[in-house]
Every structure is written in C-alpha cells, then in structure tokens.
Enzyme design. Structure first.
Site, PDB file in Angstrom:
ATOM      1  N   SER A 143       0.864  -1.187   0.000  1.00  0.00           N
ATOM      2  CA  SER A 143       0.000   0.000   0.000  1.00  0.00           C
ATOM      3  C   SER A 143       0.895   1.229   0.000  1.00  0.00           C
ATOM      4  O   SER A 143       1.728   1.387   0.897  1.00  0.00           O
ATOM      5  CB  SER A 143      -0.894  -0.014   1.241  1.00  0.00           C
ATOM      6  OG  SER A 143      -1.717   1.147   1.287  1.00  0.00           O
ATOM      7  N   LYS A 169      -0.768  -0.821  -4.616  1.00  0.00           N
ATOM      8  CA  LYS A 169      -2.023  -0.146  -4.260  1.00  0.00           C
ATOM      9  C   LYS A 169      -1.686   1.308  -3.985  1.00  0.00           C
ATOM     10  O   LYS A 169      -0.805   1.598  -3.173  1.00  0.00           O
ATOM     11  CB  LYS A 169      -2.654  -0.792  -3.020  1.00  0.00           C
ATOM     12  CG  LYS A 169      -3.736   0.008  -2.339  1.00  0.00           C
ATOM     13  CD  LYS A 169      -4.480  -0.862  -1.335  1.00  0.00           C
ATOM     14  CE  LYS A 169      -4.626  -0.247  -0.006  1.00  0.00           C
ATOM     15  NZ  LYS A 169      -5.537  -1.054   0.886  1.00  0.00           N
ATOM     16  N   LEU A 170      -2.377   2.188  -4.681  1.00  0.00           N
ATOM     17  CA  LEU A 170      -2.138   3.623  -4.506  1.00  0.00           C
ATOM     18  C   LEU A 170      -3.264   4.245  -3.702  1.00  0.00           C
ATOM     19  O   LEU A 170      -4.445   4.054  -4.041  1.00  0.00           O
ATOM     20  CB  LEU A 170      -2.034   4.309  -5.873  1.00  0.00           C
ATOM     21  CG  LEU A 170      -0.958   3.829  -6.836  1.00  0.00           C
ATOM     22  CD1 LEU A 170      -1.068   4.586  -8.167  1.00  0.00           C
ATOM     23  CD2 LEU A 170       0.442   3.999  -6.242  1.00  0.00           C
ATOM     24  N   LYS A 171      -2.928   4.976  -2.673  1.00  0.00           N
ATOM     25  CA  LYS A 171      -3.925   5.745  -1.946  1.00  0.00           C
ATOM     26  C   LYS A 171      -4.305   6.952  -2.808  1.00  0.00           C
ATOM     27  O   LYS A 171      -3.428   7.612  -3.378  1.00  0.00           O
ATOM     28  CB  LYS A 171      -3.373   6.209  -0.603  1.00  0.00           C
ATOM     29  CG  LYS A 171      -3.141   5.088   0.387  1.00  0.00           C
ATOM     30  CD  LYS A 171      -4.415   4.475   0.856  1.00  0.00           C
ATOM     31  CE  LYS A 171      -4.188   3.466   1.956  1.00  0.00           C
ATOM     32  NZ  LYS A 171      -5.440   2.858   2.448  1.00  0.00           N
ATOM     33  N   ASP A 196      -7.067   2.920  -3.532  1.00  0.00           N
ATOM     34  CA  ASP A 196      -7.865   2.914  -2.303  1.00  0.00           C
ATOM     35  C   ASP A 196      -8.136   4.352  -1.884  1.00  0.00           C
ATOM     36  O   ASP A 196      -7.208   5.120  -1.639  1.00  0.00           O
ATOM     37  CB  ASP A 196      -7.118   2.180  -1.181  1.00  0.00           C
ATOM     38  CG  ASP A 196      -7.935   2.052   0.103  1.00  0.00           C
ATOM     39  OD1 ASP A 196      -7.422   1.485   1.074  1.00  0.00           O
ATOM     40  OD2 ASP A 196      -9.082   2.542   0.130  1.00  0.00           O
ATOM     41  N   ASN A 198     -10.277   5.226   0.744  1.00  0.00           N
ATOM     42  CA  ASN A 198     -10.692   5.374   2.145  1.00  0.00           C
ATOM     43  C   ASN A 198     -11.872   6.321   2.307  1.00  0.00           C
ATOM     44  O   ASN A 198     -11.853   7.255   3.133  1.00  0.00           O
ATOM     45  CB  ASN A 198      -9.519   5.811   3.025  1.00  0.00           C
ATOM     46  CG  ASN A 198      -8.509   4.712   3.221  1.00  0.00           C
ATOM     47  OD1 ASN A 198      -7.435   4.750   2.629  1.00  0.00           O
ATOM     48  ND2 ASN A 198      -8.840   3.731   4.019  1.00  0.00           N
ATOM     49  N   GLU A 221     -10.980   0.605  -4.301  1.00  0.00           N
ATOM     50  CA  GLU A 221     -11.333   0.218  -2.931  1.00  0.00           C
ATOM     51  C   GLU A 221     -11.977   1.384  -2.185  1.00  0.00           C
ATOM     52  O   GLU A 221     -11.430   2.477  -2.144  1.00  0.00           O
ATOM     53  CB  GLU A 221     -10.059  -0.246  -2.203  1.00  0.00           C
ATOM     54  CG  GLU A 221     -10.236  -0.729  -0.772  1.00  0.00           C
ATOM     55  CD  GLU A 221      -8.900  -1.150  -0.148  1.00  0.00           C
ATOM     56  OE1 GLU A 221      -8.819  -1.187   1.083  1.00  0.00           O
ATOM     57  OE2 GLU A 221      -7.934  -1.404  -0.918  1.00  0.00           O
ATOM     58  N   ASP A 246     -13.916  -2.173   1.816  1.00  0.00           N
ATOM     59  CA  ASP A 246     -13.048  -2.342   2.991  1.00  0.00           C
ATOM     60  C   ASP A 246     -13.866  -1.940   4.204  1.00  0.00           C
ATOM     61  O   ASP A 246     -14.532  -2.769   4.825  1.00  0.00           O
ATOM     62  CB  ASP A 246     -11.772  -1.494   2.808  1.00  0.00           C
ATOM     63  CG  ASP A 246     -10.866  -1.398   4.034  1.00  0.00           C
ATOM     64  OD1 ASP A 246      -9.735  -0.889   3.893  1.00  0.00           O
ATOM     65  OD2 ASP A 246     -11.285  -1.820   5.115  1.00  0.00           O
ATOM     66  N   LYS A 270     -10.146  -7.728   6.500  1.00  0.00           N
ATOM     67  CA  LYS A 270      -9.187  -7.422   7.568  1.00  0.00           C
ATOM     68  C   LYS A 270      -9.686  -8.086   8.836  1.00  0.00           C
ATOM     69  O   LYS A 270     -10.744  -7.689   9.364  1.00  0.00           O
ATOM     70  CB  LYS A 270      -9.077  -5.917   7.790  1.00  0.00           C
ATOM     71  CG  LYS A 270      -8.398  -5.144   6.668  1.00  0.00           C
ATOM     72  CD  LYS A 270      -8.481  -3.645   6.924  1.00  0.00           C
ATOM     73  CE  LYS A 270      -7.792  -2.866   5.818  1.00  0.00           C
ATOM     74  NZ  LYS A 270      -8.040  -1.402   5.960  1.00  0.00           N
ATOM     75  N   GLY A 298      -4.528  -4.868   5.224  1.00  0.00           N
ATOM     76  CA  GLY A 298      -3.563  -4.656   6.294  1.00  0.00           C
ATOM     77  C   GLY A 298      -3.935  -3.475   7.162  1.00  0.00           C
ATOM     78  O   GLY A 298      -4.592  -2.536   6.705  1.00  0.00           O
TER      79      GLY A 298
HETATM   80  C1  NPQ Z   1      -6.643   0.439   4.209  1.00  0.00           C
HETATM   81  N1  NPQ Z   1      -4.495  -0.088   5.269  1.00  0.00           N
HETATM   82  O1  NPQ Z   1      -6.547  -0.497   3.436  1.00  0.00           O
HETATM   83  C2  NPQ Z   1      -5.755   0.572   5.400  1.00  0.00           C
HETATM   84  C3  NPQ Z   1      -5.621   2.005   5.850  1.00  0.00           C
HETATM   85  C4  NPQ Z   1      -4.846   2.160   7.161  1.00  0.00           C
HETATM   86  C5  NPQ Z   1      -2.359  -0.756   4.450  1.00  0.00           C
HETATM   87  O2  NPQ Z   1      -3.666   0.918   3.501  1.00  0.00           O
HETATM   88  C6  NPQ Z   1      -1.894   3.628  10.940  1.00  0.00           C
HETATM   89  C7  NPQ Z   1      -1.782   4.492   9.955  1.00  0.00           C
HETATM   90  C8  NPQ Z   1      -2.694   2.627  10.725  1.00  0.00           C
HETATM   91  C9  NPQ Z   1      -2.499   4.368   8.772  1.00  0.00           C
HETATM   92  C10 NPQ Z   1      -4.269   1.427   9.298  1.00  0.00           C
HETATM   93  C11 NPQ Z   1      -3.576   0.118   4.358  1.00  0.00           C
HETATM   94  C12 NPQ Z   1      -3.427   2.474   9.527  1.00  0.00           C
HETATM   95  C13 NPQ Z   1      -3.327   3.333   8.551  1.00  0.00           C
HETATM   96  C14 NPQ Z   1      -4.960   1.279   8.141  1.00  0.00           C
HETATM   97  C15 NPQ Z   1      -4.033   3.162   7.357  1.00  0.00           C
HETATM   98  O3  NPQ Z   1      -7.559   1.246   4.084  1.00  0.00           O
HETATM   99 MG    MG Z   2      -8.624   0.305   2.488  1.00  0.00          MG
END
Ligand code: NPQ
Ligand code: MG
Length: 378
Positions: A143, A169-171, A196, A198, A221, A246, A270, A298
């Site tokens: 990620s 995976k790009l935020k 992703d 969020n 995502e 997610d 998750k 994750g």
């Molecule tokens: C997701 N995980 O898929 C989450 C977002 C996430 C790996 O992108 C500390 C800081 C904890 C940032 C837990 C990934 C976190 C965090 C999850 C981001 O949406």
């Molecule tokens: Mg996510």
C-alpha cells in the site's frame, strides 16, 4: 477449555519508516494495543498474544486504541471471566460470549486472537493447520501512501517493485487521483495496480472517478462512505473498474448484504475490522459461495498479527495479493522476527499458534503504558 488467569494490555507506539498519508490522516507512528493472555489449559500454563487494529484516533473507523483498552477492561474481560467459571470458554466461543457488547470489533478481535493463539500453542498447532491451509507462501502486495509529488511517487513505486512486491495499491483522494494513477500506469504498463480512497468521495464525483477506468485497475477500494452500500452499487453500475469494499464490510452479514446489492465485486478482508479471524473465515466462505474474490487487507500489523494474516490469505478464496507486506514496509524493528518478502511472497508460518513470542526488549522499548488485569480472581 481454557482458563484465563490474567491479561496484560500494552499501549505500544512503533515509529514508521516513513510518514504514511491517506485521505484520512498522515501518520508517522503506529500506536496499537498489544494483548497478552496468561491462561491455563489442560493443567498447563500458556500465554497467547494478539493486537488490536484500532488507530490512536477514530479516523479509519469509530474505534481508537485508548477506547479499545477501556472497553476490554470494563466490558469484554468481565464477560469472559463470567463464562469461564462454567468451563465453557474456548477461542471458538469468545465471539458469541462478547456478542452482547455492541460493536468494538477491533477490541474483540484482539482478545479472540490472543485466546486462539494460547489455545493453538497449547495444542502445538500452527494457525495454517487449524485453518486447513496447505499453501506455504502467499503473494505480497504493498500500500503506497499519498506523496508530495508524482516524481516522488514514481521513485517510491519503483523501489517497491525492485523489492519484488507483486501488486501496487495507490492511496487516492480528491486532487490526488487521475494524474498519479496515470503516471504509475504509464511507467509500469503491466503491473497489477489498484487504488484505495478510504471513503474520500461521494456519488457527485462519479464522472471523475470513471476516468480511472482507463488504467486497467484490478479494483477501486472504498471510494464512498462506510454506510453507503446503495451508492457503491450505483457507482459500480457506471464504472468498469471492479468495486471493492473495505470499511463497509464489518461482518459476514454485511458482506452478504453488499454482495446482494451489487456493491462489492471484491472484498478486502481485515481480521481486526470484522471482529477476528473466525469471522474473517466466515466472510471468506460467504464471498466464495457468491463467486466474489477476496484478499487480505492490512492495518500496519506488527509481527503479532502479520504471520496470521499470511496464513488466512492461504485460504482458497484469497485469489488476489493482499496488503501483507514485509515488516520493513512500515517498521525498522518489529516485535517479533520480522516478516520478509522472498521472490514476491510472504511465507506462511509453521510455528504453533498465531504468532511468535514477542522480543522482550523490543516490547519494552515500544511500550508506552500497560495494565495488568486479573481475570480468574474477578
Ligand atoms: C486500508 N491499510 O486499506 C488501510 C488504511 C490504514 C495498508 O492501507 C496507521 C496508519 C494505521 C495508517 C491502518 C492500508 C493504519 C493506517 C490502516 C491506514 O484502508
Ligand atoms: Mg482500504
């Protein structure tokens, strides 16, 4: 049956190797609650470990670390103390015993994991064997947070590909979506790529989000808010990129709803978000029955949960690379032996239980506060 004697909750703060920026926050450290369960099973003393995925602040979900510590002490442990008196406590019954406490899935997941770890260690059983998993390694994805510039993003992505990660995976968020995705796709025409958000968008953005269909993404995502299942279904109707959920999927029931509504073609599972590994396995079954692909997401896990995630991702329905990266993706130093990426894969652990015993020095160095809670006596 298992008898919990006492539980130690530790607030652990682990610096990240680099700031991790998503649409909801920029984090430079990972604060989480590590759960240590000291129990007796079959006349033997055994210790189990779990970790709570809740962040320091309620910005990914409604839970947060200090709150998880409080609800565990005041509401979850007293219930387990009650039920273990009649000798009916096992890892498989923790979920139902905690059901009357509404929500707090990440706190419950940590406790269930610690009890399951103790139970499997007492039996000498690896988690993969308990799940019936035969795969000895799982593909590793990574990620990638939001960066300050596109050239910086391209450097970071090139670095991860050089390490062997099989999927990027790009935020994304408004103002950081089409251009960075195009840049990575043009630089890497054949790399498995996904995004992703969020929950950073609304349906008003659907025309803009459709522009991402041009980049042959594996999935998009959680573009919309946690409770917006109907809206995700509507967006899925107008995008060719498969819709992945997610934050919206918190149980097998919510997974079934999302699938039935056409809101999820893929599900990011998750274990912490859904209340534990046993519910995660139930979601795997629901999705598989519906022909919906799943992958293991994750939460910046430490070694107390990263190996168990790899075992879970060994189940047959996990057909896409997960966010099960090497420990080094986030941490210079882990609580256990670090997980490493080998030819693009993470090994499924062979030791008994869900995780190795944490390194005492690392645990002490990263622990900022702890509470010991007697259960047997309470
Ligand atoms: C997701 N995980 O898929 C989450 C977002 C996430 C790996 O992108 C500390 C800081 C904890 C940032 C837990 C990934 C976190 C965090 C999850 C981001 O949406
Ligand atoms: Mg996510």
């Amino acid at each position: 049956m298992i008898q919990i004697d006492h539980v130690t909750l530790r607030e652990v703060r682990m610096p990240l190797v680099a700031p991790f920026t998503t649409s909801f926050s920029t984090q430079t450290a990972r604060t989480l609650i590590a759960v240590e369960v000291a129990a007796r099973m079959g006349g033997r003393e055994v210790t189990g470990w779990g970790e709570c995925g809740a962040l320091a602040e309620p910005v990914y979900s409604e839970e947060y670390a200090a709150g998880a510590m409080d609800v565990t002490e005041r509401f979850l442990l007293p219930r387990l103390a009650q039920v273990q008196r009649d000798g009916s406590l096992t890892a498989e019954t923790v979920g139902e015993h905690l059901e009357p406490v509404v929500g707090h899935r990440m706190a419950k997941a940590a406790l269930e994991a610690a009890v399951l770890d103790a139970q499997l260690k007492a039996a000498g059983t690896p988690f993969a064997t308990y799940l019936g998993v035969t795969r000895d390694r799982v593909p590793s994805g990574v990620s990638v947070g939001i960066q300050d510039s596109i050239p910086q993003l391209l450097d970071v992505v090139a670095g991860y590909l050089a390490e062997g990660y099989q999927r990027i995976k790009l935020k994304i968020q408004p103002g950081w979506d089409v251009d960075p995705v195009r840049a990575v796709r043009e630089a890497h025409p054949d790399v498995p790529l996904q995004v992703d958000a969020n929950a950073a968008y609304t349906l008003v953005d659907s025309a803009h989000l459709r522009r991402l269909d041009a980049f042959e993404l594996l999935l998009i995502e959680q573009p919309l808010a946690e409770h917006d299942l109907r809206q995700h279904a509507a967006l899925a109707q107008v995008m060719t990129t498969p819709m992945c959920l997610d934050e919206s999927v918190v149980s097998a029931a919510s997974a079934a709803d999302a699938i039935a509504m056409g809101a999820a073609a893929v599900i990011n599972i998750k274990p912490s978000r859904v209340g534990g590994y046993l519910e995660a396995r139930r979601i795997h079954e629901v999705a598989r029955a519906a022909g919906v692909a799943v992958w293991c997401g994750g939460m910046l896990e430490t070694g107390l949960a990263r190996g168990a995630n790899a075992a879970l991702a060994g189940l047959p329905g996990f057909t896409l690379p997960g966010d099960i990266s090497a420990s080094s993706r986030f941490y210079d130093r882990d609580l256990t032996t670090p997980y490493v990426i080998e030819d693009g894969y993470i090994r499924v652990p062979e030791f008994a239980g869900l995780c190795e015993e944490p390194d005492a020095d690392a645990l002490a160095d990263f622990t900022v506060s702890e509470r010991r809670l007697d259960v047997a006596a309470s």
